[in-house]
Design an enzyme around this catalytic site. Structure first.
Site, mmCIF file in Angstrom:
data_model
loop_
_atom_site.group_PDB
_atom_site.id
_atom_site.type_symbol
_atom_site.label_atom_id
_atom_site.label_comp_id
_atom_site.label_asym_id
_atom_site.label_seq_id
_atom_site.Cartn_x
_atom_site.Cartn_y
_atom_site.Cartn_z
ATOM 1 N N LYS A 245 0.842 -1.201 0.000
ATOM 2 C CA LYS A 245 0.000 0.000 0.000
ATOM 3 C C LYS A 245 0.880 1.256 0.000
ATOM 4 O O LYS A 245 0.648 2.181 -0.785
ATOM 5 C CB LYS A 245 -0.895 0.006 1.254
ATOM 6 C CG LYS A 245 -1.586 1.324 1.501
ATOM 7 C CD LYS A 245 -2.509 1.271 2.690
ATOM 8 C CE LYS A 245 -1.857 1.590 4.015
ATOM 9 N NZ LYS A 245 -1.511 3.007 4.192
ATOM 10 N N ASN A 246 1.866 1.267 0.877
ATOM 11 C CA ASN A 246 2.650 2.488 1.057
ATOM 12 C C ASN A 246 3.632 2.761 -0.087
ATOM 13 O O ASN A 246 4.275 3.810 -0.113
ATOM 14 C CB ASN A 246 3.378 2.456 2.405
ATOM 15 C CG ASN A 246 2.400 2.639 3.558
ATOM 16 O OD1 ASN A 246 1.216 2.911 3.335
ATOM 17 N ND2 ASN A 246 2.883 2.482 4.783
ATOM 18 N N ARG B 297 -2.573 19.824 10.257
ATOM 19 C CA ARG B 297 -1.950 18.546 9.889
ATOM 20 C C ARG B 297 -0.430 18.666 9.919
ATOM 21 O O ARG B 297 0.114 19.704 9.573
ATOM 22 C CB ARG B 297 -2.379 18.161 8.479
ATOM 23 C CG ARG B 297 -3.801 18.329 8.349
ATOM 24 C CD ARG B 297 -4.301 17.904 7.022
ATOM 25 N NE ARG B 297 -5.505 17.213 7.353
ATOM 26 C CZ ARG B 297 -5.785 15.983 7.023
ATOM 27 N NH1 ARG B 297 -4.949 15.302 6.305
ATOM 28 N NH2 ARG B 297 -6.881 15.428 7.405
ATOM 29 N N CYS C 53 -11.661 23.450 7.323
ATOM 30 C CA CYS C 53 -11.454 22.227 8.119
ATOM 31 C C CYS C 53 -10.172 22.254 8.907
ATOM 32 O O CYS C 53 -9.632 21.227 9.272
ATOM 33 C CB CYS C 53 -11.419 21.001 7.209
ATOM 34 S SG CYS C 53 -13.031 20.510 6.646
ATOM 35 N N ASP D 267 4.112 0.561 12.111
ATOM 36 C CA ASP D 267 2.940 -0.074 11.507
ATOM 37 C C ASP D 267 2.759 -1.532 11.929
ATOM 38 O O ASP D 267 1.759 -2.151 11.571
ATOM 39 C CB ASP D 267 3.019 0.014 9.971
ATOM 40 C CG ASP D 267 2.678 1.412 9.466
ATOM 41 O OD1 ASP D 267 2.179 2.224 10.258
ATOM 42 O OD2 ASP D 267 2.920 1.685 8.275
ATOM 43 N N ARG E 199 -8.834 -0.317 4.277
ATOM 44 C CA ARG E 199 -7.891 0.650 3.712
ATOM 45 C C ARG E 199 -6.583 -0.034 3.315
ATOM 46 O O ARG E 199 -5.933 0.392 2.365
ATOM 47 C CB ARG E 199 -7.550 1.732 4.751
ATOM 48 C CG ARG E 199 -8.632 2.758 4.989
ATOM 49 C CD ARG E 199 -8.094 3.835 5.917
ATOM 50 N NE ARG E 199 -6.714 4.140 5.540
ATOM 51 C CZ ARG E 199 -5.750 4.444 6.394
ATOM 52 N NH1 ARG E 199 -5.987 4.516 7.676
ATOM 53 N NH2 ARG E 199 -4.533 4.700 5.969
HETATM 54 C C1 UD1 Z 1 4.082 6.748 6.384
HETATM 55 C C2 UD1 Z 1 3.211 5.538 6.171
HETATM 56 C C3 UD1 Z 1 2.596 5.087 7.484
HETATM 57 C C4 UD1 Z 1 3.691 4.884 8.519
HETATM 58 C C5 UD1 Z 1 4.585 6.104 8.631
HETATM 59 C C6 UD1 Z 1 5.781 5.888 9.549
HETATM 60 C C7 UD1 Z 1 2.396 5.884 3.922
HETATM 61 C C8 UD1 Z 1 1.242 6.152 3.019
HETATM 62 N N1 UD1 Z 1 2.162 5.879 5.233
HETATM 63 O O1 UD1 Z 1 3.202 7.787 6.853
HETATM 64 O O2 UD1 Z 1 1.893 3.864 7.249
HETATM 65 O O3 UD1 Z 1 3.101 4.629 9.780
HETATM 66 O O4 UD1 Z 1 5.094 6.456 7.335
HETATM 67 O O5 UD1 Z 1 6.512 4.786 9.163
HETATM 68 O O6 UD1 Z 1 3.507 5.618 3.462
HETATM 69 N N2 UD1 Z 1 5.690 14.572 10.823
HETATM 70 C C9 UD1 Z 1 5.815 15.913 11.131
HETATM 71 N N3 UD1 Z 1 5.818 16.823 10.116
HETATM 72 C C10 UD1 Z 1 5.733 16.467 8.805
HETATM 73 C C11 UD1 Z 1 5.590 15.098 8.490
HETATM 74 C C12 UD1 Z 1 5.569 14.174 9.527
HETATM 75 O O7 UD1 Z 1 5.896 16.283 12.292
HETATM 76 O O8 UD1 Z 1 5.748 17.342 7.928
HETATM 77 C C13 UD1 Z 1 5.646 13.582 11.922
HETATM 78 C C14 UD1 Z 1 4.303 12.851 12.003
HETATM 79 O O9 UD1 Z 1 3.364 13.566 12.757
HETATM 80 C C15 UD1 Z 1 4.709 11.559 12.668
HETATM 81 C C16 UD1 Z 1 6.136 11.304 12.135
HETATM 82 O O10 UD1 Z 1 6.584 12.549 11.639
HETATM 83 O O11 UD1 Z 1 4.777 11.694 14.058
HETATM 84 C C17 UD1 Z 1 6.205 10.249 11.063
HETATM 85 O O12 UD1 Z 1 5.444 10.630 9.976
HETATM 86 P P1 UD1 Z 1 5.810 10.250 8.474
HETATM 87 O O13 UD1 Z 1 7.086 9.466 8.423
HETATM 88 O O14 UD1 Z 1 5.702 11.476 7.665
HETATM 89 O O15 UD1 Z 1 4.625 9.280 8.130
HETATM 90 P P2 UD1 Z 1 3.708 9.306 6.874
HETATM 91 O O16 UD1 Z 1 4.512 9.558 5.648
HETATM 92 O O17 UD1 Z 1 2.515 10.131 7.140
#
Ligand code: UD1
Length: 425
Positions: free
Chosen positions: A25-26, A125, A120, A311, A403
């Site tokens: 998925k990712n 985010r 919203c 995950d 999902r």
């Molecule tokens: C991706 C995966 C998700 C997985 C996660 C961590 C996908 C679609 N999803 O999510 O399944 O759990 O990696 O391995 O690939 N953060 C910030 N600022 C930012 C971006 C992130 O503070 O701009 C923080 C987030 O709140 C979180 C942490 O960084 O606490 C990790 O997030 P991130 O690695 O970005 O995860 P995703 O890419 O959302």
């Protein structure tokens, strides 16, 4: 009242047999988003049949890409006719990962927008790292309660970007934005997940110049245009880990096919440490996993790759609820990722939390209960618990599970699990 689907599970004996893991998925989500960058036809194979993938396809179609299935798991995508750079906020809201379409849009069209008509609080985010990256390339980001607009007047210009945290999504977004920028972009403290490597190899096949994916320094040399290609999505390491854990939790014996062992080293290492048998047949992408006794407790701490994956945290917690002693988990990647604790405790687990730490005292047996999937991986943990518990478990809010787990009921049924999807009023 709306009809709802639930999962009905009767806990029973060990899971046995073979399961074939779907595409990740990712990986599929950012690679679908990356299709926006190409002006020629792209074919993707190994695309998992998932709700999140449907949402990303909806995003692409909304933008003006043509997307059609040419096989069960193969898609043909043509983004030559993209006619808007605005993704409805509703699609972003349904799936946070939709935000990875912003980098490709910005790179190719010099603008990317999302709007929420009602407002919203989009700004709340965690996308600060994505925005910081776009700004470093010369873009301007406007964020308020109703919209996010990222634009650049001239060309995007390559730059050096240090990520405060190796965010997976930010690394992907910046990497994609940099593909058509002018000059060299260096992403420091980049995420190293296998899905980053898969995205980089896909982009490279489209003509991008990327070095270092899979290490903490990624270098992207901007090119003028990206073309068509054909690519197979890597296997889903988290789906594989989930079936491995379900196998040992039910004291079963399962052959996992289409799995890359090197992508789940921490999971394999922990299972061996806990007393499970894990046999890898690397050249065939197979892992055989079994257990015939209660496993030993252990401690885990979630970390960015190659550390223990967040995950797989909920699923490990489910396994720990029936281990022989006390286990501990520390969640360092996401805040508030223990919502499954309350649900597992309803099934007789003995889990206590304090902040981002959980202590799990193994019990003899879980019992069936009415529980709720609070998120995707929490849902998988409850399925595992239900398959192991005595009596019947009803899981509601299973749209979370849909999902990210392709054909879950079919796959567990084939392994001997008593699991059904039922529609209720
Ligand atoms: C991706 C995966 C998700 C997985 C996660 C961590 C996908 C679609 N999803 O999510 O399944 O759990 O990696 O391995 O690939 N953060 C910030 N600022 C930012 C971006 C992130 O503070 O701009 C923080 C987030 O709140 C979180 C942490 O960084 O606490 C990790 O997030 P991130 O690695 O970005 O995860 P995703 O890419 O959302």
């Amino acid at each position: 009242m709306d009809k709802k689907e639930i999962l009905l599970i009767n806990g029973g004996g060990p899971l046995r047999g073979e399961v074939i893991i779907s595409g990740a998925k990712n990986s599929a989500l950012p690679i679908l988003a990356a299709c926006v960058l190409g002006t020629e036809e792209i074919i993707l194979d190994g695309v998992p049949d998932l709700k999140d993938v449907e949402i990303m396809i909806e995003v692409l179609r909304h933008l003006g890409s043509k997307v059609e299935y040419i096989g069960d798991e193969s898609l043909r995508i043509d983004s030559s006719g993209i006619n808007t750079c605005e993704t409805p906020f509703e699609l972003m809201d349904k799936m946070r990962a939709s935000f990875v379409v912003m980098g490709p849009l910005l790179s190719r069209f010099k603008e990317a927008h999302t709007k929420a008509p009602g407002g919203c609080n989009i700004g709340a985010r965690p996308i600060d790292l994505h925005l910081k990256g776009f700004e470093a390339l010369g873009a301007e980001a406007l964020v308020n309660d109703e919209a996010i607009s990222i634009t650049t007047k001239g060309e995007l210009i390559g730059n050096e970007i240090y990520l405060d945290f190796p965010s997976v999504g930010a690394t992907q977004n910046i990497m994609m934005a940099a593909t058509l920028a002018k000059g060299e972009t260096i992403i420091e403290n980049a995420a190293k997940e296998p899905e980053i490597v898969d995205l980089a190899s896909f982009l490279s096949k489209m003509g991008a110049k990327i070095k270092g994916a899979g290490t903490s320094t990624i270098v992207v040399d901007g090119v003028e245009k990206l073309t068509g290609t054909r690519h197979t999505i890597i296997p889903d390491r988290i789906e594989a880990a989930s079936y491995m854990l379900a196998a040992v939790m039910t004291k079963g014996d399962v052959t996992i096919k289409n799995v890359i062992g090197s992508h789940i080293r921490p999971v394999i290492a922990k299972l061996i440490e806990m007393g499970a048998s894990v046999e890898e047949i690397e050249e065939e992408d197979i892992i055989k996993v079994s257990a015939n006794q209660k496993l030993k407790p252990t401690n885990i701490q979630t970390l960015p790759y190659p550390g223990f994956p967040t995950d797989a945290q909920a699923q490990f917690m489910a396994l720990m609820t029936v281990c022989d002693g006390e286990s501990k988990i520390q969640e360092t990647v996401f805040e508030n990722r223990f919502m499954h604790v309350e649900q597992l405790n309803k099934m007789g687990a003995a889990i206590a939390t304090s902040g981002n730490r959980a202590t799990i005292v193994g019990v003899d047996k879980l019992h069936g209960a009415d529980v709720k999937a609070t998120d995707l991986r929490a849902g998988a943990a409850l399925v595992m618990a239900g398959l192991t518990a005595s009596g019947q478990t009803k899981i509601s809010d299973i749209y979370h599970i849909d999902r990210g787990y392709s054909k879950l009921v079919e796959k567990f049924t084939k392994l001997g699990g008593d699991i059904k999807r039922v529609t209720i009023d």
